[in-house]
Design an enzyme around this catalytic site. Sequence first.
Site, PDB file in Angstrom:
ATOM      1  N   SER A 332       0.847  -1.183   0.000  1.00 11.91           N
ATOM      2  CA  SER A 332       0.000   0.000   0.000  1.00 11.91           C
ATOM      3  C   SER A 332       0.882   1.233   0.000  1.00 11.91           C
ATOM      4  O   SER A 332       1.954   1.239   0.621  1.00 11.91           O
ATOM      5  CB  SER A 332      -0.902  -0.001   1.241  1.00 11.91           C
ATOM      6  OG  SER A 332      -1.517   1.253   1.436  1.00 11.91           O
ATOM      7  N   ARG A 371     -23.677  -8.186 -46.027  1.00 14.82           N
ATOM      8  CA  ARG A 371     -22.525  -7.656 -45.295  1.00 14.82           C
ATOM      9  C   ARG A 371     -22.975  -6.359 -44.660  1.00 14.82           C
ATOM     10  O   ARG A 371     -23.498  -5.488 -45.353  1.00 14.82           O
ATOM     11  CB  ARG A 371     -21.309  -7.439 -46.215  1.00 14.82           C
ATOM     12  CG  ARG A 371     -20.660  -8.757 -46.654  1.00 14.82           C
ATOM     13  CD  ARG A 371     -19.348  -8.555 -47.401  1.00 14.82           C
ATOM     14  NE  ARG A 371     -18.406  -7.798 -46.619  1.00 14.82           N
ATOM     15  CZ  ARG A 371     -17.801  -6.690 -47.049  1.00 14.82           C
ATOM     16  NH1 ARG A 371     -18.051  -6.214 -48.254  1.00 14.82           N
ATOM     17  NH2 ARG A 371     -16.958  -6.053 -46.278  1.00 14.82           N
TER      18      ARG A 371
END
Length: 435
Positions: A332, A371
């Site tokens: 930490s 498409r």
Amino acid sequence: MTSADPDADLGLLSPMRGAAEETGDVAVLRALLDAEVALTRAQAALGRAPREAAEAVAGAARVAAFDLPGLVARARSGGNPVIPLVEDLRAAAGPYGAHVHRGATSQDIMDTALMLVAHRTLGPVLADLGRVAGDLAGLAAAHRDTVMAARTLTQQAVPTTFGLKAAGWRKLVLDARDRLRAVRGSLPAQLGGAAGTLAAFHPDAAEAAEAAEAREAHEAPEAHEAAEAHEAPEAAEAREAPEAAEAAFHPEQPEPEPEPGGDPGLRLAARFAAELGLAEPVLPWHVLRTPVADLGGALAFASGALGKLAADVLVLSRTEVGELSEGVGGGSSSMPHKHNPVRATMIAAAARQVPAQAAVLYGSLAAEDERPSGAWHAEWQPLRECLRLVAGAARDAAELVAGLRVHPERMRANLTLSGSTGSARALVERALKED
């Protein structure tokens, strides 16, 4: 201090990602080039391109020879990177440039390249999942009689064993592995041409005539002499009257001769897939996005399976619980005494992201016409992100489980209710029989 390209995304905000080498822009470029090379090779193998063309295209398709930032910039004009890549590859192939990308559409190459990227990424992922499953089997066996509290709706319920919990984690990991293995084996090449009919890969009348002339040129002179010696009177008359012969043997709209061995489009699609080591699809899948959706689903499941393991580790490694701890915890910036469960944290973060990314892939199933515009384009980044996050989660899970510390004394101390663990031991033994 070293500095990188200011425009580069090196992953500063994504420590939970993995597979940077397999999924980065260079890897995608490599896959795009591999797809183009495979197409030319497939055409050469079927006699539709000179073998020299395949060699020339393969020789030109070197990643280092292409300007990646330039391709990125030029991709905007056509909406995909294949268009500028084909232009550059054709130029690099010199006199054989016409055989680059012949008959294909950009989506053929893009879809195929992403399937290659996925296939190459999932290999290491499966290896990591195998390591996770192996280490969890060891934990389940070692702790099949280690009693701990089962918790339901956050509260202690009845006794269970840590071995059974580890066996449950392993079951999920095996399920994830099996799904990813199956989807990896079914990843298909894409080849349909402009509208998914493979029409561009059918030889036209001119090509058929050229093929016929080539066959005739290779016939032995003796065969021609023998044919003349035994020709029928009608044929002799036709040979003496060229105009009549031309009319007899060349109708106004000649149909091309079929290739030996079946439909020419299907044969090429099969050879293309084989060149790449991908599956041959039943149909072109420009708008039939089952392969991408299945891949996204398997990746989402894998992230959740690993996320369950991580969620349990996070709960059980809380200071007030203390039943598990990571072998190598994180520090930490303000509290040096802390031993944070960083690996589990990274897995949990990935598990929260992948389902949202996979939802985009499912949304692209609703693609219009033969498409679509936008649907397949929308898949690229979410698919890559899913692959990266699951690769990172599998890597972190392998590290987590290999170093996981179990604290049986805290498990006993935390247990407030006594009672039988029922069939926990038998369940563990049965679960460990699954490979």
